[in-house]
Design a protein around this motif. Structure first.
Motif, PDB file in Angstrom:
ATOM      1  N   LYS A   2       0.768  -1.082  -0.052  1.00 36.16           N
ATOM      2  CA  LYS A   2      -0.044  -0.002  -0.096  1.00 36.16           C
ATOM      3  C   LYS A   2       0.908   1.242  -0.046  1.00 36.16           C
ATOM      4  O   LYS A   2       2.034   1.126   0.600  1.00 36.16           O
ATOM      5  CB  LYS A   2      -0.742   0.018   1.232  1.00 36.16           C
ATOM      6  CG  LYS A   2      -1.710  -1.093   1.286  1.00 36.16           C
ATOM      7  CD  LYS A   2      -3.259  -0.726   0.874  1.00 36.16           C
ATOM      8  CE  LYS A   2      -4.357  -1.881   1.098  1.00 36.16           C
ATOM      9  NZ  LYS A   2      -5.356  -1.571   0.362  1.00 36.16           N
ATOM     10  N   ALA A   3       0.295   2.454  -0.497  1.00 32.07           N
ATOM     11  CA  ALA A   3       0.979   3.577  -0.534  1.00 32.07           C
ATOM     12  C   ALA A   3       1.505   4.063   0.850  1.00 32.07           C
ATOM     13  O   ALA A   3       2.524   4.635   1.088  1.00 32.07           O
ATOM     14  CB  ALA A   3       0.140   4.688  -1.413  1.00 32.07           C
ATOM     15  N   LYS A   4       0.577   3.813   1.847  1.00 34.00           N
ATOM     16  CA  LYS A   4       0.885   4.382   2.990  1.00 34.00           C
ATOM     17  C   LYS A   4       2.065   3.474   3.473  1.00 34.00           C
ATOM     18  O   LYS A   4       2.896   4.197   4.413  1.00 34.00           O
ATOM     19  CB  LYS A   4      -0.431   3.958   4.045  1.00 34.00           C
ATOM     20  CG  LYS A   4      -0.188   4.107   5.485  1.00 34.00           C
ATOM     21  CD  LYS A   4      -1.563   3.821   6.074  1.00 34.00           C
ATOM     22  CE  LYS A   4      -1.075   3.236   7.526  1.00 34.00           C
ATOM     23  NZ  LYS A   4      -2.450   2.763   8.318  1.00 34.00           N
ATOM     24  N   ASP A   5       2.041   2.232   3.403  1.00 32.82           N
ATOM     25  CA  ASP A   5       3.240   1.550   3.957  1.00 32.82           C
ATOM     26  C   ASP A   5       4.446   1.951   3.140  1.00 32.82           C
ATOM     27  O   ASP A   5       5.641   2.011   3.781  1.00 32.82           O
ATOM     28  CB  ASP A   5       3.041   0.151   3.578  1.00 32.82           C
ATOM     29  CG  ASP A   5       2.058  -0.399   4.449  1.00 32.82           C
ATOM     30  OD1 ASP A   5       1.611  -0.055   5.358  1.00 32.82           O
ATOM     31  OD2 ASP A   5       1.205  -1.439   3.696  1.00 32.82           O
ATOM     32  N   ARG A   7       5.413   5.026   1.874  1.00 30.25           N
ATOM     33  CA  ARG A   7       5.715   6.339   2.347  1.00 30.25           C
ATOM     34  C   ARG A   7       6.444   6.098   3.893  1.00 30.25           C
ATOM     35  O   ARG A   7       7.272   7.171   4.139  1.00 30.25           O
ATOM     36  CB  ARG A   7       4.532   7.414   2.611  1.00 30.25           C
ATOM     37  CG  ARG A   7       3.754   7.596   1.315  1.00 30.25           C
ATOM     38  CD  ARG A   7       2.713   8.713   1.344  1.00 30.25           C
ATOM     39  NE  ARG A   7       2.490   9.207   0.279  1.00 30.25           N
ATOM     40  CZ  ARG A   7       1.561   8.838  -0.512  1.00 30.25           C
ATOM     41  NH1 ARG A   7       0.811   7.820  -0.025  1.00 30.25           N
ATOM     42  NH2 ARG A   7       1.251   9.232  -1.908  1.00 30.25           N
ATOM     43  N   GLU A   8       6.504   5.051   4.509  1.00 26.68           N
ATOM     44  CA  GLU A   8       7.129   5.013   5.904  1.00 26.68           C
ATOM     45  C   GLU A   8       8.501   4.776   5.499  1.00 26.68           C
ATOM     46  O   GLU A   8       9.405   4.574   6.657  1.00 26.68           O
ATOM     47  CB  GLU A   8       6.279   3.819   6.568  1.00 26.68           C
ATOM     48  CG  GLU A   8       4.882   4.494   6.985  1.00 26.68           C
ATOM     49  CD  GLU A   8       4.059   3.394   8.010  1.00 26.68           C
ATOM     50  OE1 GLU A   8       4.572   2.367   7.954  1.00 26.68           O
ATOM     51  OE2 GLU A   8       3.006   3.785   8.443  1.00 26.68           O
ATOM     52  N   ARG A  52       3.859   2.885  -8.376  1.00 31.44           N
ATOM     53  CA  ARG A  52       3.834   3.628  -6.921  1.00 31.44           C
ATOM     54  C   ARG A  52       5.224   3.824  -6.270  1.00 31.44           C
ATOM     55  O   ARG A  52       5.186   4.858  -5.650  1.00 31.44           O
ATOM     56  CB  ARG A  52       2.943   2.484  -6.143  1.00 31.44           C
ATOM     57  CG  ARG A  52       2.263   2.975  -5.086  1.00 31.44           C
ATOM     58  CD  ARG A  52       1.303   2.003  -4.389  1.00 31.44           C
ATOM     59  NE  ARG A  52       0.125   1.475  -5.295  1.00 31.44           N
ATOM     60  CZ  ARG A  52      -0.023   0.346  -5.662  1.00 31.44           C
ATOM     61  NH1 ARG A  52       0.790  -0.808  -5.254  1.00 31.44           N
ATOM     62  NH2 ARG A  52      -1.085   0.088  -6.520  1.00 31.44           N
TER      63      ARG A  52
END
Length: 67
Positions: A2-5, A7-8, A52
């Motif tokens: 996922k994009a959220k993961d 970004r971390e 992504r």
């Protein structure tokens, strides 16, 4: 991922994952040509994941320059 993961992660970790995914895509394309691919949709999924990674890497680099 996922994009959220993504970004971390650090830029170097994202680059490593992008390279690994690119290698997977290459192998999938080779298997597709020889008729050994079980799921052709995996190729599309890998391409989107690479996009992504590249998008988020660009975002991180731009924010790093602006700071």
């Amino acid at each position: 991922m996922k994009a959220k993961d993504i970004r971390e992660l650090d830029i170097s970790e994202i680059e490593k994952k992008r390279r690994d995914t690119s290698d997977q895509l290459l192998h999938m394309k080779l298997h597709k040509e020889t008729g050994q691919v079980e799921s052709p949709s995996e190729i599309r999924i890998l391409r989107r994941e690479i996009a992504r990674f590249l998008t988020i890497m660009g975002e991180k680099r731009r924010t790093k320059i602006l700071k």
